[in-house]
Design a protein around this motif. Structure first.
Motif, PDB file in Angstrom:
ATOM      1  N   VAL A   1       0.368  -7.077   4.569  1.00  0.00           N
ATOM      2  CA  VAL A   1       0.328  -5.710   4.037  1.00  0.00           C
ATOM      3  C   VAL A   1       1.629  -4.990   4.388  1.00  0.00           C
ATOM      4  CG1 VAL A   1      -0.964  -3.545   3.924  1.00  0.00           C
ATOM      5  CG2 VAL A   1      -2.178  -5.686   4.398  1.00  0.00           C
ATOM      6  N   THR A   2       2.358  -4.557   3.355  1.00  0.00           N
ATOM      7  CA  THR A   2       3.577  -3.759   3.541  1.00  0.00           C
ATOM      8  C   THR A   2       3.279  -2.351   3.044  1.00  0.00           C
ATOM      9  OG1 THR A   2       4.865  -5.744   3.110  1.00  0.00           O
ATOM     10  CG2 THR A   2       6.060  -3.643   2.998  1.00  0.00           C
TER      11      THR A   2
ATOM     12  N   LYS B   1      -5.020  -0.949   7.510  1.00  0.00           N
ATOM     13  CA  LYS B   1      -3.964  -1.969   7.373  1.00  0.00           C
ATOM     14  C   LYS B   1      -4.261  -3.127   8.335  1.00  0.00           C
ATOM     15  CE  LYS B   1       1.102  -2.388   7.850  1.00  0.00           C
ATOM     16  NZ  LYS B   1       1.408  -3.201   9.000  1.00  0.00           N
ATOM     17  N   LEU B   2      -4.598  -2.793   9.589  1.00  0.00           N
ATOM     18  CA  LEU B   2      -4.895  -3.827  10.596  1.00  0.00           C
ATOM     19  C   LEU B   2      -6.114  -4.658  10.183  1.00  0.00           C
ATOM     20  CD1 LEU B   2      -4.283  -1.758  13.863  1.00  0.00           C
ATOM     21  CD2 LEU B   2      -2.955  -3.729  13.078  1.00  0.00           C
ATOM     22  N   PHE B   3      -7.114  -3.990   9.610  1.00  0.00           N
ATOM     23  CA  PHE B   3      -8.333  -4.674   9.143  1.00  0.00           C
ATOM     24  C   PHE B   3      -7.975  -5.736   8.094  1.00  0.00           C
ATOM     25  CE2 PHE B   3     -11.752  -4.899   5.935  1.00  0.00           C
ATOM     26  CZ  PHE B   3     -12.815  -5.338   6.726  1.00  0.00           C
ATOM     27  N   LEU B   4      -7.118  -5.355   7.119  1.00  0.00           N
ATOM     28  CA  LEU B   4      -6.729  -6.307   6.057  1.00  0.00           C
ATOM     29  C   LEU B   4      -5.879  -7.438   6.619  1.00  0.00           C
ATOM     30  CD1 LEU B   4      -5.893  -3.917   3.055  1.00  0.00           C
ATOM     31  CD2 LEU B   4      -7.966  -5.260   3.395  1.00  0.00           C
ATOM     32  N   GLU B   5      -4.993  -7.111   7.565  1.00  0.00           N
ATOM     33  CA  GLU B   5      -4.143  -8.153   8.167  1.00  0.00           C
ATOM     34  C   GLU B   5      -5.013  -9.140   8.958  1.00  0.00           C
ATOM     35  OE1 GLU B   5       0.119  -5.801   8.521  1.00  0.00           O
ATOM     36  OE2 GLU B   5      -1.287  -5.683  10.206  1.00  0.00           O
TER      37      GLU B   5
ATOM     38  N   VAL C   1     -12.056  -1.606   0.111  1.00  0.00           N
ATOM     39  CA  VAL C   1     -10.717  -2.123  -0.246  1.00  0.00           C
ATOM     40  C   VAL C   1     -10.767  -3.646  -0.302  1.00  0.00           C
ATOM     41  CG1 VAL C   1      -8.279  -2.197   0.414  1.00  0.00           C
ATOM     42  CG2 VAL C   1      -9.605  -0.116   0.814  1.00  0.00           C
ATOM     43  N   LEU C   2     -11.391  -4.244   0.720  1.00  0.00           N
ATOM     44  CA  LEU C   2     -11.484  -5.705   0.784  1.00  0.00           C
ATOM     45  C   LEU C   2     -12.194  -6.263  -0.446  1.00  0.00           C
ATOM     46  CD1 LEU C   2     -11.002  -8.262   2.525  1.00  0.00           C
ATOM     47  CD2 LEU C   2     -13.282  -7.893   3.489  1.00  0.00           C
TER      48      LEU C   2
ATOM     49  N   TRP D   1       0.868  -1.189   0.000  1.00  0.00           N
ATOM     50  CA  TRP D   1       0.000   0.000   0.000  1.00  0.00           C
ATOM     51  C   TRP D   1       0.899   1.232   0.000  1.00  0.00           C
ATOM     52  CZ3 TRP D   1      -5.242   0.013   2.998  1.00  0.00           C
ATOM     53  CH2 TRP D   1      -6.016   1.123   2.596  1.00  0.00           C
ATOM     54  N   VAL D   2       0.767   2.048  -1.013  1.00  0.00           N
ATOM     55  CA  VAL D   2       1.653   3.211  -1.189  1.00  0.00           C
ATOM     56  C   VAL D   2       0.823   4.483  -1.014  1.00  0.00           C
ATOM     57  CG1 VAL D   2       3.444   4.215  -2.664  1.00  0.00           C
ATOM     58  CG2 VAL D   2       2.781   1.821  -2.994  1.00  0.00           C
ATOM     59  N   ASP D   3       1.117   5.260   0.056  1.00  0.00           N
ATOM     60  CA  ASP D   3       0.350   6.491   0.323  1.00  0.00           C
ATOM     61  C   ASP D   3       1.186   7.372   1.244  1.00  0.00           C
ATOM     62  OD1 ASP D   3      -1.588   8.420   1.376  1.00  0.00           O
ATOM     63  OD2 ASP D   3      -3.130   7.073   0.548  1.00  0.00           O
ATOM     64  N   ASP D   4       1.308   8.675   0.918  1.00  0.00           N
ATOM     65  CA  ASP D   4       2.138   9.557   1.763  1.00  0.00           C
ATOM     66  C   ASP D   4       1.437   9.888   3.081  1.00  0.00           C
ATOM     67  OD1 ASP D   4       1.270  12.874   0.799  1.00  0.00           O
ATOM     68  OD2 ASP D   4       0.306  11.043   0.076  1.00  0.00           O
TER      69      ASP D   4
END
Length: 518
Positions: free
Chosen positions: A30-31, A20-24, A111-112, A8-11
């Motif tokens: 998730v990196t 991120k925790l939700f997807l994990e 996202v999911l 996931w690329v976002d500034d």
């Protein structure tokens, strides 16, 4: 166990930690990266299943990052996340092959869902295909046992082809096996149906009969000729219904498909019989009567399809339509094909343009002889794939694309289909017996009656009598006719080859498609 690896690329990644925790929690690895440069370096050295990419970042933009990632691995799915929904940006992102895009602020379930759509797409489609076929299996079974007529048989075959193509998306060998066995059962019943009805169909007084080869032009082509709208009748030799479905998407890019029908090839389902019947508008027995010099039987010397244009002109005259201005083009090799491409615009001044394209027939014959083609077209799935690849790059496709912007109509048809043969049937005959694998005629044929459809008097089937006391036999289902001498060699050499001439759904029920320019 992790479902997939995501970057996931976002500034503004700090604000997305809960996502991120939700997807994990759902099992994804998730990196995260705050800029495009780090993400690009990571993709170079690590396997990644999906990239979630912010469109608006300082330093290197999302679109630039996307372009660089695609240079490294163009197959990585990328989901673009953006605040900006301007059309030009979306066009550029879609043109750069994004798999999906989401609008900020993103919801975790959004996202999911996007990840599931991308990662699980194949599995979900396969599961859906399998369950849908299971539901339809009973309907097909009922249709088969419901004493179908010739129209119902066309529908049954179309459904079987539909499921055959759908099963390419399924990874269930069991389901494919069930479908193959249902198709085999359908062919068994279809053979009984044809055996019972064929002589009625070719008899002039038959009230209920399908449109067959010799009636195709009169009832399905000539009524569509319209002033100032050139009609192109394209006959691709030996094109099965499933092969038409394989090339249909390519036609759809340039033309509007208005109607997809089917018609029945006469017996034998072989070029010299069915195609001469199409162009003459006559059954073979009548072609021989009216054109004794031009008609050739299997064992006669000389080309068997040299007079199609002459036969067609005579059909127009007989139907009192000889005012129709037509052209006839036969493509037998690549040179003929290039000539068609160069000449296609000149054909627009005709009412009707007939194009006969011999490729699929050559492919099936070459496949029998050449080991490399046996590998390339080992089964129905690969046979369709080779047909699609040929058509996409063929002069025929190039020629039709050149006139796609003109006001034209196209009717696509074939002369017969083919079937992959697996079951050898023993036949004994004298020296005059023909060598065809799916049908034979001769004077002293010895065969197992339940394995073939036999006509002791060929005229009953609308066929000429090549020699006194000649009879015709047609192999059923996936059978092929072999002589007892050198039997094992022929059985092994021809098993699993695509042949035509006999009685099967694949050979007899063939495509007839009407199209117009978009």
């Amino acid at each position: 166990m992790a479902i997939a690896t995501i970057i996931w690329v976002d500034d503004e990644m700090e604000s997305l930690q809960s996502q991120k925790l939700f997807l994990e929690h759902k099992g994804y690895i998730v990196t995260t990266f705050a800029n495009g440069f780090d993400a690009i370096d990571y993709v170079k050295n690590n396997p990644v299943d999906v990239v979630l990419l912010d469109e608006s970042m300082p330093g290197i933009s999302g679109l630039e990052t996307l372009a660089r990632i695609k240079e490294i691995n163009r197959n990585i799915p990328v989901v673009m996340i953006t605040k900006n929904e301007t059309e030009s940006l979306m066009d550029e992102a879609i043109g750069s092959q994004i798999s999906d895009y989401l609008l900020k602020p993103v919801n975790p379930n959004q996202v999911l869902l996007s990840l599931k759509k991308i990662i699980d797409n194949k599995r979900l489609i396969a599961e859906k295909t399998t369950s849908s076929y299971q539901q339809q299996f009973r309907d097909l079974f009922m249709a088969l046992s419901d004493n179908p007529g010739y129209n119902e048989w066309m529908e049954i075959y179309k459904k079987l082809v539909h499921w055959e193509l759908e099963m390419e998306k399924s990874d269930s060998p069991e389901m494919r096996e069930i479908l193959a066995s249902q198709k085999q059962e359908a062919n068994t019943e279809f053979f009984k149906f044809v055996s019972k009805n064929y002589t009625k169909w070719v008899h002039p007084k038959a009230a209920e009969s399908p449109i067959m080869s010799h009636q195709l032009f009169q009832f399905k082509v000539l009524p569509h000729i319209e002033k100032d709208v050139p009609l192109f009748f394209v006959l691709i030799d030996n094109l099965r219904f499933d092969q038409w479905k394989a090339i249909e998407p390519i036609f759809s890019e340039s033309f509007r498909i208005q109607e997809e029908e089917a018609f029945y090839s006469i017996l034998p389902t072989a070029t010299q019989y069915s195609r001469n019947a199409i162009f003459s508008g006559l059954l073979p027995v009548d072609i021989e009567k009216q054109f004794p010099q031009q008609w050739k039987n299997d064992d006669d010397d000389g080309g068997k399809n040299l007079y199609e244009e002459e036969f067609f002109a005579a059909q127009l005259k007989r139907l009192k339509k000889d005012n129709i201005r037509f052209s006839y083009t036969k493509v037998l090799n690549h040179g003929d094909g290039q000539q068609l491409v160069n000449n296609i615009h000149n054909l627009l001044s005709n009412d009707l343009n007939i194009i006969v394209y011999n490729f699929v027939d050559m492919l099936s014959h070459a496949r029998t002889e050449m080991e490399v083609l046996k590998e390339l077209a080992a089964d129905e799935v690969s046979y369709r794939s080779v047909t699609r690849s040929w058509f996409e790059h063929s002069p025929l496709h190039q020629a039709l694309k050149k006139i796609a912007d003109k006001k034209i109509k196209i009717i696509l048809a074939t002369d017969h289909g083919s079937v992959r043969v697996k079951t050898p049937f023993k036949v004994v005959g004298d020296k005059q017996t023909t060598t065809n694998l799916r049908y034979k005629h001769g004077r002293n044929l010895n065969y197992e009656p339940k394995e073939v459809l036999a006509f002791r008097d060929p005229k009953e089937a609308g066929l000429p009598v090549p020699n006194v006391n000649s009879s015709f036999i047609f192999a059923k289902e996936d059978g092929y006719l072999c002589y007892p001498n050198n039997y094992n060699h022929y059985v092994n050499y021809y098993r699993n080859t695509f042949q035509h001439g006999g009685v099967s759904l694949e050979e007899m029920i063939i495509p007839l498609v009407k199209m117009s320019s978009k």
